[in-house]
Design an enzyme around this catalytic site. Structure first.
Site, PDB file in Angstrom:
ATOM      1  N   HIS A   1      84.212  68.462  80.824  1.00 10.06           N
ATOM      2  CA  HIS A   1      82.790  68.490  81.502  1.00 10.06           C
ATOM      3  C   HIS A   1      82.621  67.585  82.343  1.00 10.06           C
ATOM      4  O   HIS A   1      81.808  67.876  83.431  1.00 10.06           O
ATOM      5  CB  HIS A   1      81.570  68.151  80.134  1.00 10.06           C
ATOM      6  CG  HIS A   1      81.333  69.136  79.287  1.00 10.06           C
ATOM      7  ND1 HIS A   1      80.790  70.257  79.714  1.00 10.06           N
ATOM      8  CD2 HIS A   1      81.492  69.346  77.930  1.00 10.06           C
ATOM      9  CE1 HIS A   1      80.578  71.200  78.706  1.00 10.06           C
ATOM     10  NE2 HIS A   1      81.038  70.530  77.648  1.00 10.06           N
TER      11      HIS A   1
ATOM     12  N   HIS B   1      87.978  68.129  75.620  1.00 17.28           N
ATOM     13  CA  HIS B   1      86.726  68.867  76.213  1.00 17.28           C
ATOM     14  C   HIS B   1      85.705  68.051  76.817  1.00 17.28           C
ATOM     15  O   HIS B   1      84.990  68.818  77.721  1.00 17.28           O
ATOM     16  CB  HIS B   1      86.388  69.541  74.711  1.00 17.28           C
ATOM     17  CG  HIS B   1      85.206  70.445  74.707  1.00 17.28           C
ATOM     18  ND1 HIS B   1      85.051  71.905  74.775  1.00 17.28           N
ATOM     19  CD2 HIS B   1      83.761  70.161  74.937  1.00 17.28           C
ATOM     20  CE1 HIS B   1      83.984  72.118  74.675  1.00 17.28           C
ATOM     21  NE2 HIS B   1      82.963  71.172  74.946  1.00 17.28           N
ATOM     22  N   GLU B   2      85.211  67.075  76.156  1.00 20.75           N
ATOM     23  CA  GLU B   2      84.144  66.291  76.930  1.00 20.75           C
ATOM     24  C   GLU B   2      84.817  65.878  78.397  1.00 20.75           C
ATOM     25  O   GLU B   2      83.704  65.843  79.298  1.00 20.75           O
ATOM     26  CB  GLU B   2      83.805  65.067  75.973  1.00 20.75           C
ATOM     27  CG  GLU B   2      83.369  65.606  74.695  1.00 20.75           C
ATOM     28  CD  GLU B   2      82.139  66.632  74.787  1.00 20.75           C
ATOM     29  OE1 GLU B   2      81.487  66.733  75.851  1.00 20.75           O
ATOM     30  OE2 GLU B   2      82.214  67.370  73.638  1.00 20.75           O
TER      31      GLU B   2
ATOM     32  N   GLN C   1      76.393  67.521  80.515  1.00 16.50           N
ATOM     33  CA  GLN C   1      75.571  68.130  79.764  1.00 16.50           C
ATOM     34  C   GLN C   1      73.762  67.887  79.564  1.00 16.50           C
ATOM     35  O   GLN C   1      73.166  68.832  79.399  1.00 16.50           O
ATOM     36  CB  GLN C   1      75.978  68.507  78.312  1.00 16.50           C
ATOM     37  CG  GLN C   1      77.694  68.970  78.413  1.00 16.50           C
ATOM     38  CD  GLN C   1      77.990  68.923  76.803  1.00 16.50           C
ATOM     39  OE1 GLN C   1      78.814  67.973  76.618  1.00 16.50           O
ATOM     40  NE2 GLN C   1      77.924  70.112  76.134  1.00 16.50           N
TER      41      GLN C   1
ATOM     42  N   CYS D   1      80.798  74.674  71.804  1.00 16.68           N
ATOM     43  CA  CYS D   1      80.203  73.727  72.996  1.00 16.68           C
ATOM     44  C   CYS D   1      78.727  73.991  72.855  1.00 16.68           C
ATOM     45  O   CYS D   1      78.116  75.126  72.538  1.00 16.68           O
ATOM     46  CB  CYS D   1      80.816  74.253  74.474  1.00 16.68           C
ATOM     47  SG  CYS D   1      80.106  73.065  75.683  1.00 16.68           S
ATOM     48  N   LEU D   2      77.983  72.720  72.958  1.00 11.46           N
ATOM     49  CA  LEU D   2      76.555  72.775  72.851  1.00 11.46           C
ATOM     50  C   LEU D   2      75.952  73.398  74.363  1.00 11.46           C
ATOM     51  O   LEU D   2      74.881  73.762  74.003  1.00 11.46           O
ATOM     52  CB  LEU D   2      76.147  71.284  72.678  1.00 11.46           C
ATOM     53  CG  LEU D   2      76.400  70.586  71.394  1.00 11.46           C
ATOM     54  CD1 LEU D   2      75.832  69.125  71.553  1.00 11.46           C
ATOM     55  CD2 LEU D   2      75.736  71.389  70.294  1.00 11.46           C
TER      56      LEU D   2
ATOM     57  N   GLY E   1      80.574  66.222  70.014  1.00 11.40           N
ATOM     58  CA  GLY E   1      80.695  65.358  71.240  1.00 11.40           C
ATOM     59  C   GLY E   1      79.719  66.029  72.475  1.00 11.40           C
ATOM     60  O   GLY E   1      79.084  67.168  72.149  1.00 11.40           O
TER      61      GLY E   1
END
Length: 185
Positions: A157, A153-154, A51, A111-112, A46
């Site tokens: 963000h 989660h996204e 991000q 997480c990225l 994701g």
């Protein structure tokens, strides 16, 4: 398509609240394609526009083997019989809103933007979300399990929230120290 740089914790730009997309135009479509390319190149499942330092309410994901974990609720030409789609299916959400949620569970998240760090976070295990797809068509999706967690989660963000914000202050401090130590190398 282009692989874009991903902001890393503790970059303050990750705390920016995303704005609504007014119109799904070619610029948004290109951004979505680049987000998928970036997510796949980073071995992620994701990615939110925040991000990549684009503060718009756009997120993409591809949760492997999630075919049983979601159904498009709004019947359309592509899914006339409301059957789950392919085992691996890229999803784009523009201006997403959760309309129903239930069944809290603990899930391990990464997480990225916080590479190499994982933690247990409590999330809803079942959600219903409304959004636009990458072509600007409205849809409603019912999601469960890892896909539901990834969506939440996204969405965080897009609100300027990171999964590490759910941790104790002590764990947040230790993570920040670890990141600063790694950055000095």
């Amino acid at each position: 398509m282009m692989i874009l740089p991903i902001l890393k914790f503790p970059d303050e730009r990750l705390r920016t609240k995303a704005s609504e997309v007014k119109m799904v135009n070619n610029e948004i479509k290109t951004m979505v394609k680049n987000m998928f390319e970036t997510m796949y190149a980073s071995d992620g499942i994701g990615l939110a526009a925040t991000q990549i330092d684009q503060h718009l309410r756009v997120m993409v994901m591809d949760v492997p083997d999630s075919g049983e974990d979601y159904q498009l609720l709004l019947k359309n030409r592509e899914n006339k019989h409301n059957k789950p789609l392919a085992k691996k299916h890229p999803l784009c959400f523009i201006n997403p809103t959760i309309t129903q949620k239930d069944g809290k569970e603990m899930h391990t998240e990464g997480c990225l933007s916080v590479p190499g760090y994982y933690a247990e976070v409590e999330r809803f295990n079942h959600i219903v979300i409304e959004a636009l797809d990458q072509n600007g068509k409205a849809f409603t999706l019912e999601a469960r399990n890892l896909l539901a967690v990834c969506i939440q989660h996204e969405l965080d963000h897009l609100q300027g929230i990171l999964f590490v914000d759910y941790l104790s202050k002590f764990k947040q401090k230790r993570l920040l120290e670890k990141v600063k130590k790694t950055d000095k190398r």
